[in-house]
Structures are given as C-alpha cells and as structure tokens.
Scaffold this motif. Sequence first.
Motif, short mmCIF file in Angstrom:
data_model
loop_
_atom_site.label_atom_id
_atom_site.label_comp_id
_atom_site.label_asym_id
_atom_site.label_seq_id
_atom_site.Cartn_x
_atom_site.Cartn_y
_atom_site.Cartn_z
N VAL A 1 28.26 46.81 69.89
CA VAL A 1 28.51 46.18 71.18
C VAL A 1 27.28 46.33 72.06
O VAL A 1 26.78 47.45 72.25
CB VAL A 1 29.73 46.80 71.90
N ASN A 2 26.78 45.22 72.59
CA ASN A 2 25.64 45.25 73.49
C ASN A 2 26.07 44.73 74.85
O ASN A 2 26.69 43.66 74.95
CB ASN A 2 24.50 44.39 72.94
N TYR B 1 19.13 44.93 60.96
CA TYR B 1 18.02 45.71 61.52
C TYR B 1 16.71 44.93 61.48
O TYR B 1 15.87 45.08 62.35
CB TYR B 1 17.86 47.02 60.75
N ASP B 2 16.54 44.11 60.44
CA ASP B 2 15.27 43.41 60.27
C ASP B 2 15.45 41.91 60.34
O ASP B 2 15.70 41.27 59.33
CB ASP B 2 14.63 43.78 58.92
N THR C 1 14.30 52.64 75.98
CA THR C 1 14.44 53.39 77.23
C THR C 1 15.90 53.41 77.69
O THR C 1 16.34 54.37 78.32
CB THR C 1 13.57 52.78 78.34
N GLN C 2 16.66 52.36 77.37
CA GLN C 2 18.08 52.35 77.72
C GLN C 2 18.83 53.42 76.93
O GLN C 2 19.68 54.13 77.46
CB GLN C 2 18.69 50.98 77.45
N PHE C 3 18.50 53.54 75.65
CA PHE C 3 19.12 54.59 74.84
C PHE C 3 18.75 55.97 75.36
O PHE C 3 19.60 56.86 75.47
CB PHE C 3 18.70 54.47 73.36
N ASP D 1 34.57 57.66 71.54
CA ASP D 1 33.87 56.62 72.30
C ASP D 1 32.49 57.07 72.73
O ASP D 1 31.54 56.28 72.75
CB ASP D 1 34.71 56.22 73.53
N ARG D 2 32.37 58.35 73.09
CA ARG D 2 31.05 58.86 73.48
C ARG D 2 30.08 58.79 72.31
O ARG D 2 28.90 58.44 72.47
CB ARG D 2 31.17 60.30 73.99
N LEU D 3 30.58 59.10 71.11
CA LEU D 3 29.75 58.99 69.92
C LEU D 3 29.36 57.53 69.69
O LEU D 3 28.19 57.21 69.45
CB LEU D 3 30.49 59.55 68.71
N GLY D 4 30.34 56.63 69.78
CA GLY D 4 30.10 55.22 69.50
C GLY D 4 29.12 54.57 70.46
O GLY D 4 28.29 53.74 70.05
N ILE D 5 29.19 54.95 71.73
CA ILE D 5 28.32 54.34 72.74
C ILE D 5 26.85 54.64 72.44
O ILE D 5 26.00 53.74 72.40
CB ILE D 5 28.71 54.84 74.15
N GLN D 6 26.53 55.93 72.22
CA GLN D 6 25.12 56.24 71.96
C GLN D 6 24.69 55.74 70.59
O GLN D 6 23.54 55.35 70.39
CB GLN D 6 24.85 57.75 72.14
N ASN D 7 25.61 55.70 69.62
CA ASN D 7 25.25 55.22 68.30
C ASN D 7 24.97 53.72 68.31
O ASN D 7 24.02 53.26 67.68
CB ASN D 7 26.36 55.55 67.30
N ASP D 8 25.76 52.98 69.06
CA ASP D 8 25.49 51.54 69.22
C ASP D 8 24.15 51.33 69.92
O ASP D 8 23.36 50.48 69.51
CB ASP D 8 26.60 50.88 70.05
N ALA D 9 23.92 52.08 70.99
CA ALA D 9 22.68 51.90 71.75
C ALA D 9 21.47 52.18 70.88
O ALA D 9 20.46 51.46 70.91
CB ALA D 9 22.68 52.81 72.98
N TYR D 10 21.57 53.24 70.06
CA TYR D 10 20.43 53.57 69.19
C TYR D 10 20.24 52.48 68.13
O TYR D 10 19.10 52.04 67.89
CB TYR D 10 20.64 54.92 68.51
N ALA D 11 21.32 52.04 67.50
CA ALA D 11 21.21 51.01 66.46
C ALA D 11 20.64 49.71 67.02
O ALA D 11 19.81 49.05 66.40
CB ALA D 11 22.57 50.77 65.82
N LEU D 12 21.08 49.35 68.22
CA LEU D 12 20.58 48.13 68.86
C LEU D 12 19.10 48.26 69.21
O LEU D 12 18.33 47.29 69.10
CB LEU D 12 21.40 47.81 70.11
N SER D 13 18.70 49.47 69.61
CA SER D 13 17.27 49.71 69.89
C SER D 13 16.46 49.58 68.61
O SER D 13 15.38 48.98 68.60
CB SER D 13 17.08 51.11 70.49
N ARG D 14 16.99 50.15 67.54
CA ARG D 14 16.30 50.10 66.25
C ARG D 14 16.12 48.67 65.78
O ARG D 14 15.13 48.33 65.13
CB ARG D 14 17.13 50.88 65.23
N ALA D 15 17.10 47.82 66.11
CA ALA D 15 17.05 46.43 65.69
C ALA D 15 16.25 45.56 66.65
O ALA D 15 16.11 44.35 66.44
CB ALA D 15 18.47 45.88 65.56
N GLY D 16 15.74 46.17 67.73
CA GLY D 16 14.95 45.41 68.69
C GLY D 16 15.78 44.57 69.65
O GLY D 16 15.27 43.66 70.30
N LEU D 17 17.08 44.90 69.76
CA LEU D 17 17.97 44.13 70.63
C LEU D 17 18.21 44.82 71.97
O LEU D 17 18.84 44.25 72.86
CB LEU D 17 19.32 43.90 69.93
N LEU D 18 17.74 46.06 72.11
CA LEU D 18 17.94 46.83 73.33
C LEU D 18 16.73 47.73 73.52
O LEU D 18 16.27 48.34 72.55
CB LEU D 18 19.22 47.67 73.22
#
Length: 376
Positions: free
Chosen positions: A85-86, A23-24, A128-130, A108-125
């Motif tokens: 997964v990004n 994350y950091d 707005t995509q999430f 899979d629906r849970l995993g997709i949004q959870n990945d997107a949120y985690a990647l956003s939190r880490a500054g990798l996505l």
Amino acid sequence: LNVTATLSGDHLDLVLDQERFVYDKPEDGGETDTQVWRVPVGVTSGAGKSQTMVMDSGRAQIQLPVSPPKPWFKVNPDQTGFFRVNYSTEDWQRLIPAVHSLELPATDRLGIQNDAYALSRAGLLGVTQFLSLAQAYENEDDASVWGDLASNLRDIDLLLAGEPFHRAFRSSCRELFGPAARKAGWEIRVNDGHLDALLRSTVLSQAGSYGDQGVIGQAVGKFHGYLEDHGTVHPDLRGVVLSLAAQAGDRPTYDRLWELEKETSLQEEKIRLLVSLARFTQPELLQETLDRSLTDDVRSQDTITVVTAVAANLNGRQLAWDFVKDQWEEFDRRYGGGGFGLMRLVSVCGNFTDTEHLDDVESFFKDHPTPAAERT
C-alpha cells in the motif's frame, strides 16, 4: 495499491488504483501490465471505523468516517491482503503518531514500515519517507517488528557505506536502538518468554553494531566475566556478547576467541564463536580468519558460514570477495557439485553497491561459470 484521500466533512473519500508490484521495472517503462486482480480490501481509521470491499477493477472508491483529532487511516488492517500500500506523503505522515503511540496493533506497525521499505526499494517511494517513519518506532515493544525494521535498516546501512552521510545515518540508528537496548537490559527476567529474549538480543546487537558505546562497554565487561565463568552469560545473549566483544577487540581478544572455539565441543557454540571472529574491524585479523577457514581449524561444512560472515562485515567485504576469487578452484572442488554451498558463497557479491564491482563480478563469473548458482 496506490491510495489518495480527500477529506469531505466528517469522512474521507478514498480512491484506490492497483498496479502490479515489482522491484525491477524496466527503465524504458516496457509494456504496461493491464492485468486486474480481484483484491479483498479493508480500511480502518483512527475513529475506529472500518470498511471492506472486493476491488475487481483497476480503480475503486471507498468512503470512510474519520475523527478530526486522529485523521489517520490504514489500508489492509492486520496485513491480511497480499499487496503493498502506497499513500500520499501527507497520509504517510499521519500514520506516524499512531505508530509512535502504539495505537496501531503490532501486525500493522510491522506492515507499515515493511511496505514503506519495499516501495522505497522499488523506487516508488523516497527512502527519506521510510527513514522518517522508522524514527517513530522508538517505543516499539514487539520482537517481530524490531527484527523486520532492523533488517530493513541494515540493507540501507550497506547501501550508504562509503557515502559522506553514512555516519549521520548510523547515529540516527543508535538513537533508535539505544534507548530500546537500555530498556530491555541484559538481565533475563523470570517471566520472560522466547519473544522477550528475541527482542532483547535484537535491540542490544543492533545498538552495539551501530556503535552505542554504552552497550559495547557492557558487552565487553560481560565477555571478561564469561572468560572466568561461562555460566555468567545466558545462552540467549552469548552471541551478542561475543560479537560485540570482537567488534571492539584486539589481537589478544582474537586469539582468546579461537581458543574458546577449540575448547568447546558444542557445534552451536562453535558457530557463535566463528561468526564473532568475523566481526573484528582490523583487516589483518579478518584476513587471518578467511585463511584459517580453509584449514583444519574450521570444518568444511562451516567454511562458507565464516566467509559469508566476513563478507557481511563492511570492513571485510572486499577481503572476502578477493578471497573467494583467489581460492575459487578449492571452493569449486569442495562445493561445486551440490549447488547450495556455492549459492551461499556467490551471495557475497550482493554486499557491493557500485558499478565497478558489478563489472568485476560479471567478468569473474564469465570466466568461471557456475550453473548451480546462476540465479544467485
């Protein structure tokens, strides 16, 4: 795993690159982590085709058949792999119809949004995509997916509080949770299981907390019915009803909730009522709740629950922090030895998102060391 895809005729050429997820990341980039993991990777597509492999190098390639009407693909089907997964912007967008139509399984629906949120939190996505992805969940029917999505959106709600577009964000959340709340309704059905109950309480509480007036009005009506006969509100929905009635309530509602808290002998019910007392919007009522939390009105083991509940209220987070600082000697006397209580209390600082509060928090704990809660 960062995934890029190129369409070649009737198949996709996927290139997967692995890097350690944190994350950091140090702002200066720091040392590059060159460690390579052996990663079991699966990929599935809208054409119903799937491939599996073990990725044992920094980069790998997979070829996957696709169907033109459904060009989406998903890495890590059923979320069996311990990795994020990004995708490219286009491939994130291609997943949206499969989420919206519930074509993808709930896991899979849970995993997709959870990945997107985690990647956003880490500054990798981009966040707005999430948020774009989150709107695709309006037809969601799984309690676990709703619960995780609600938690992620709550984190963003906290980050955006005070921004000019905060109201627009809350409006979009009402549009997401409102229809789901109306579909779930307030009535317990004969064949409902525990997941149905969880889904109902989640979407009703989220819609109401984001300001859906229809849901709030129904909750207030049920609260008045509850005052006449406690049996009119099912225990699964009691917390939602009490909290939303408080959110919309005034001084008479506040006083009545305290009376109910005194009347009940059930500890579970006392906690519901104490947490609801932290949901008012009026600062003077929230301050009174904080003050009473250190008196005989509240058991000492429940005091921290009350303070953290007020801190979770955007109208009360500053009040709660000031209260913790003002009463630190008493809190340290009560909970300083054990650690866990103090850790929960220190966590109220996590509700702030600006550098001014960072300076204030660091300064306070420099003068009031808390070794037991250092990591918190």
